[in-house]
Structures are given as structure tokens and as C-alpha cells.
Design a protein around this motif. Structure first.
Motif, PDB file in Angstrom:
ATOM      1  N   SER A 277      -1.218  -9.118 -11.012  1.00 12.50           N
ATOM      2  CA  SER A 277      -1.742  -7.797 -10.667  1.00 12.50           C
ATOM      3  C   SER A 277      -1.844  -7.648  -9.158  1.00 12.50           C
ATOM      4  O   SER A 277      -2.174  -6.583  -8.652  1.00 12.50           O
ATOM      5  CB  SER A 277      -3.083  -7.540 -11.347  1.00 12.50           C
ATOM      6  N   CYS A 278      -1.583  -8.745  -8.427  1.00 11.62           N
ATOM      7  CA  CYS A 278      -1.574  -8.662  -6.968  1.00 11.62           C
ATOM      8  C   CYS A 278      -0.635  -9.746  -6.437  1.00 11.62           C
ATOM      9  O   CYS A 278      -0.618 -10.860  -6.950  1.00 11.62           O
ATOM     10  CB  CYS A 278      -2.986  -8.878  -6.426  1.00 11.62           C
ATOM     11  N   VAL A 279       0.149  -9.397  -5.430  1.00 13.18           N
ATOM     12  CA  VAL A 279       1.037 -10.367  -4.772  1.00 13.18           C
ATOM     13  C   VAL A 279       0.695 -10.394  -3.278  1.00 13.18           C
ATOM     14  O   VAL A 279       1.257  -9.644  -2.483  1.00 13.18           O
ATOM     15  CB  VAL A 279       2.531 -10.003  -4.988  1.00 13.18           C
ATOM     16  N   PRO A 280      -0.286 -11.224  -2.889  1.00  8.74           N
ATOM     17  CA  PRO A 280      -0.633 -11.320  -1.466  1.00  8.74           C
ATOM     18  C   PRO A 280       0.472 -12.035  -0.687  1.00  8.74           C
ATOM     19  O   PRO A 280       1.080 -12.971  -1.204  1.00  8.74           O
ATOM     20  CB  PRO A 280      -1.904 -12.187  -1.452  1.00  8.74           C
ATOM     21  N   VAL A 281       0.700 -11.573   0.522  1.00  7.02           N
ATOM     22  CA  VAL A 281       1.741 -12.155   1.369  1.00  7.02           C
ATOM     23  C   VAL A 281       1.097 -12.870   2.554  1.00  7.02           C
ATOM     24  O   VAL A 281       0.321 -12.264   3.304  1.00  7.02           O
ATOM     25  CB  VAL A 281       2.698 -11.074   1.918  1.00  7.02           C
ATOM     26  N   GLY A 282       1.420 -14.151   2.727  1.00 14.92           N
ATOM     27  CA  GLY A 282       0.986 -14.897   3.898  1.00 14.92           C
ATOM     28  C   GLY A 282       2.186 -15.258   4.755  1.00 14.92           C
ATOM     29  O   GLY A 282       3.317 -14.853   4.463  1.00 14.92           O
TER      30      GLY A 282
ATOM     31  N   THR B 219      10.200  -0.382  -7.616  1.00 12.62           N
ATOM     32  CA  THR B 219      11.256   0.348  -8.329  1.00 12.62           C
ATOM     33  C   THR B 219      12.045  -0.566  -9.266  1.00 12.62           C
ATOM     34  O   THR B 219      12.811  -0.089 -10.081  1.00 12.62           O
ATOM     35  CB  THR B 219      12.282   0.984  -7.356  1.00 12.62           C
ATOM     36  N   MET B 220      11.870  -1.885  -9.125  1.00 12.71           N
ATOM     37  CA  MET B 220      12.701  -2.832  -9.883  1.00 12.71           C
ATOM     38  C   MET B 220      11.975  -3.511 -11.034  1.00 12.71           C
ATOM     39  O   MET B 220      12.624  -4.020 -11.952  1.00 12.71           O
ATOM     40  CB  MET B 220      13.219  -3.933  -8.949  1.00 12.71           C
ATOM     41  N   VAL B 221      10.650  -3.588 -10.979  1.00 12.58           N
ATOM     42  CA  VAL B 221       9.924  -4.362 -12.003  1.00 12.58           C
ATOM     43  C   VAL B 221       9.735  -3.529 -13.270  1.00 12.58           C
ATOM     44  O   VAL B 221       9.872  -2.302 -13.252  1.00 12.58           O
ATOM     45  CB  VAL B 221       8.550  -4.845 -11.476  1.00 12.58           C
ATOM     46  N   LEU B 222       9.429  -4.205 -14.370  1.00 16.38           N
ATOM     47  CA  LEU B 222       9.289  -3.505 -15.654  1.00 16.38           C
ATOM     48  C   LEU B 222       7.966  -2.757 -15.753  1.00 16.38           C
ATOM     49  O   LEU B 222       7.920  -1.653 -16.261  1.00 16.38           O
ATOM     50  CB  LEU B 222       9.395  -4.525 -16.802  1.00 16.38           C
ATOM     51  N   SER B 223       6.878  -3.378 -15.282  1.00 15.93           N
ATOM     52  CA  SER B 223       5.580  -2.707 -15.363  1.00 15.93           C
ATOM     53  C   SER B 223       5.506  -1.567 -14.363  1.00 15.93           C
ATOM     54  O   SER B 223       6.200  -1.574 -13.349  1.00 15.93           O
ATOM     55  CB  SER B 223       4.445  -3.691 -15.053  1.00 15.93           C
TER      56      SER B 223
ATOM     57  N   TYR C 125       3.506  -0.257 -11.689  1.00 16.11           N
ATOM     58  CA  TYR C 125       2.409  -0.511 -10.740  1.00 16.11           C
ATOM     59  C   TYR C 125       2.211   0.745  -9.909  1.00 16.11           C
ATOM     60  O   TYR C 125       3.083   1.125  -9.130  1.00 16.11           O
ATOM     61  CB  TYR C 125       2.762  -1.677  -9.824  1.00 16.11           C
ATOM     62  N   GLU C 126       1.063   1.379 -10.060  1.00 14.03           N
ATOM     63  CA  GLU C 126       0.865   2.634  -9.326  1.00 14.03           C
ATOM     64  C   GLU C 126       0.327   2.402  -7.924  1.00 14.03           C
ATOM     65  O   GLU C 126       0.517   3.219  -7.032  1.00 14.03           O
ATOM     66  CB  GLU C 126      -0.056   3.551 -10.126  1.00 14.03           C
ATOM     67  N   GLN C 127      -0.364   1.276  -7.749  1.00 12.37           N
ATOM     68  CA  GLN C 127      -0.893   0.924  -6.422  1.00 12.37           C
ATOM     69  C   GLN C 127       0.055  -0.078  -5.773  1.00 12.37           C
ATOM     70  O   GLN C 127       0.791  -0.761  -6.468  1.00 12.37           O
ATOM     71  CB  GLN C 127      -2.275   0.260  -6.556  1.00 12.37           C
TER      72      GLN C 127
END
Ligand SMILES: [Zn+2]
Length: 308
Positions: free
Chosen positions: A245-250, A269-273, A275-277
């Protein structure tokens, strides 16, 4: 509570939590790279100076992988630690339990417990630094993986050298892991440099490519779009597989918020779910993820009994 360490190729940093997710640096020294004795001495002397209340155990974030069965480290840039069971070596010296975790896994843990991914069940933290790495935390626990490897979405010969038709075939770049065609060779700072050089013949650093992209330069725009596209394509597969539900970037590129926002848009635009945020977002603990993540490591009961 733990004495925490962040071990990199340049420095060893030490600290302990003063509040949840707040681990100021209390001491640091250059990393002894050639002598294991000097390395263990340096760590032991920092443990000795820590307040007694912090000395329940030692928690280490390191730029390498510890084999969960043998403790043996796989590490690129600290020669004296190669193949060494650091946890056992240091335990014998300081007589408290020692835990060792990969630094990208510690980033994921820091963000899951006290960062942008707080409250998320599945967290995939990604590192866009010189290269491409990552770590997975599920329900508050690091996923260690077979042989100590998991979340390493930057390796595997999968990239499309046309970036989905954006450019003519650029060919494949040699990766440090021995393969060709890893995302690690086209994502991250070194990847942006590889792509830009392949497309333009110009050897300039990633920061300059980013600056020119922001100024609207056509060539730099193409390089950034190509690199980001390849990152987004591979990342979307991982997101579908893990359902974060979150992909933090370091890593260093996480400071380029416009680049991260661009990758996020392409990924969604590519994932199946649906994600609105924003899903792919800069991590909160960009400077101190190692120490913060280490502060959330906890030894198993058996380990506390065995050593203490
Ligand atoms: Zn590779």
C-alpha cells in the motif's frame, strides 16, 4: 533497548533511540575495511560507551547480506567482513545479542514503523541510489529471504533495451552481479548515466542530466523518460506480486521528488490495482534510515536467553 549501528563502506555510525523513530548519531568512525580485529574493536568501544539502558542488544544495519543459516556476510565494499559471521564475532566480544540486517531492509522497517508507510501491511521500500535495491516488510517484519536475499528487484536480466519502443535498441549494460540487462544498470544514478551516454554519447553525471531535464533540454528529457520507464515497468511487476500500500523510496535519487513523482505516475498506469493516491513516494528517513530501521529490530526470545 538496542545500541544501533549503521555500517557502510565509509563510516560506522552508532546511536540509540531517544523517541520512536528518532535515533540521533552518538558516535561515528571511519570503517576499518582491512582488519577484522580493528573492526570489532571499533564497534566494541562504541558499545562500551552507550548508556546501560541501551545495552540489551546490538542492532546493525549493514550494506550487505547475512546468510540466515550461517551468519556469513556477502558484502561488496568491506573486505575484512567478507564471509564473516559478524553477529557471532561481536556477541563473543560484547556479551549481548547482536542482530544484523540489510540496509535496504532497515529502510523498509523504518518507513513501516515510523515513516511514510506507517500502518501499511505490505511495504516494498526501494532504493534508487547509485544502483537499484529494495527491502520488504510484511506485518511489521522484515522478509529476510532464502540466503538473506529478498526485495532485490534491481537484478535479473529483464529490461527492454528499447524502453517499450521509446528508443532504438540501446543494447544491454554489464551488471555488477554478472548478468546483462538488470534494472540496476539503467535505473538509479549510474543507470541514468548509462542511458544518457548510450543515447547521446555524452558522459555526464546523473545530477546534470536531471538539471537539464528540469530546464526542458530535449536529450536529457529522453534519457530521464527512458530510465524512468524501465524502472516503472519492472517496479509494476513487483507491486502486482506484493500488493504494497506504500512504496517508499530511499537513496540519493529520492531527493529528486519530481523524478519520483514521474515514476509514480507511470507505475500507477501499469499496475492492476487502482491506486488513487501516490504510491511511490520519497521516504521520510532519507538520511538516517539505517539507524532508525535498526532501532526496530528485535531479537527472538531464544537469542536473548542464549547469550544473556
Ligand atoms: Zn544485476
Amino acid at each position: 533497548m538496542p545500541v544501533c549501528f549503521d555500517i557502510g563502506g565509509t563510516n560506522i555510525r552508532c546511536g540509540w533511540p531517544v523517541a520512536l523513530g528518532d535515533v540521533p548519531i552518538a558516535a561515528q568512525c571511519p570503517t576499518p575495511r582491512d582488519s577484522l580485529d580493528e573492526f570489532i574493536d571499533a564497534m566494541a568501544s562504541m558499545v562500551a560507551k552507550a548508556p546501560a539502558a541501551q545495552c540489551d542488544f546490538v542492532a546493525i544495519s549493514i550494506a550487505g547480506f547475512a546468510n540466515p543459516e550461517t551468519g556469513a556476510l556477502t558484502i561488496a565494499n568491506i573486505e575484512c567482513l567478507k564471509g564473516v559471521d559478524l553477529a557471532t564475532k561481536l556477541e563473543q566480544r560484547v556479551n549481548i545479542p547482536v542482530l544484523v540486517a540489510n540496509d535496504a531492509d532497515c529502510l523498509a522497517l523504518a518507513e513501516a514503523k515510523a515513516g511514510v508507510a506507517q500502518g501499511s501491511g505490505n511495504v516494498l521500500a526501494i532504493v534508487l541510489g547509485t544502483g537499484v535495491g529494495g527491502g520488504i516488510v510484511i506485518n511489521g517484519e522484515i522478509v529476510t529471504g532464502y540466503g538473506g536475499i529478498s526485495g532485490e528487484w534491481g537484478h535479473g536480466p529483464v529490461v527492454d533495451p528499447t524502453a517499450g519502443g521509446l528508443v532504438e535498441d540501446m543494447g544491454y549494460f554489464q551488471c555488477g552481479c554478472g548478468q546483462k540487462g538488470c534494472l540496476d544498470t539503467v535505473g538509479g544514478a549510474r543507470g541514468i548515466e548509462n542511458v544518457h551516454q548510450a543515447l547521446t554519447g555524452e558522459a555526464i553525471d546523473a545530477e546534470t542530466v536531471l538539471e537539464r531535464w528540469r530546464a526542458g533540454d530535449e536529450k536529457a528529457t529522453k534519457s530521464i523518460e527512458v530510465s524512468a520507464e524501465m524502472v516503472a515497468r519492472v517496479l509494476s511487476t513487483f507491486i502486482n506480486a506484493l500488493g504494497p500500500s506504500c512504496v517508499p523510496v530511499g537513496g540519493g535519487l529520492a531527493h529528486a521528488q519530481d523524478l519520483i513523482a514521474h515514476i509514480d505516475k507511470r507505475v500507477r498506469t501499469m499496475v492492476l490495482s487502482n491506486y488513487e493516491q501516490p504510491l511511490v513516494v520519497p521516504a521520510q528517513h532519507l538520511k538516517n534510515a539505517g539507524l532508525v530501521g535498526a532501532s526496530f529490530l528485535r531479537p527472538p526470545e531464544s537469542k536473548m536467553r542464549g547469550v544473556a
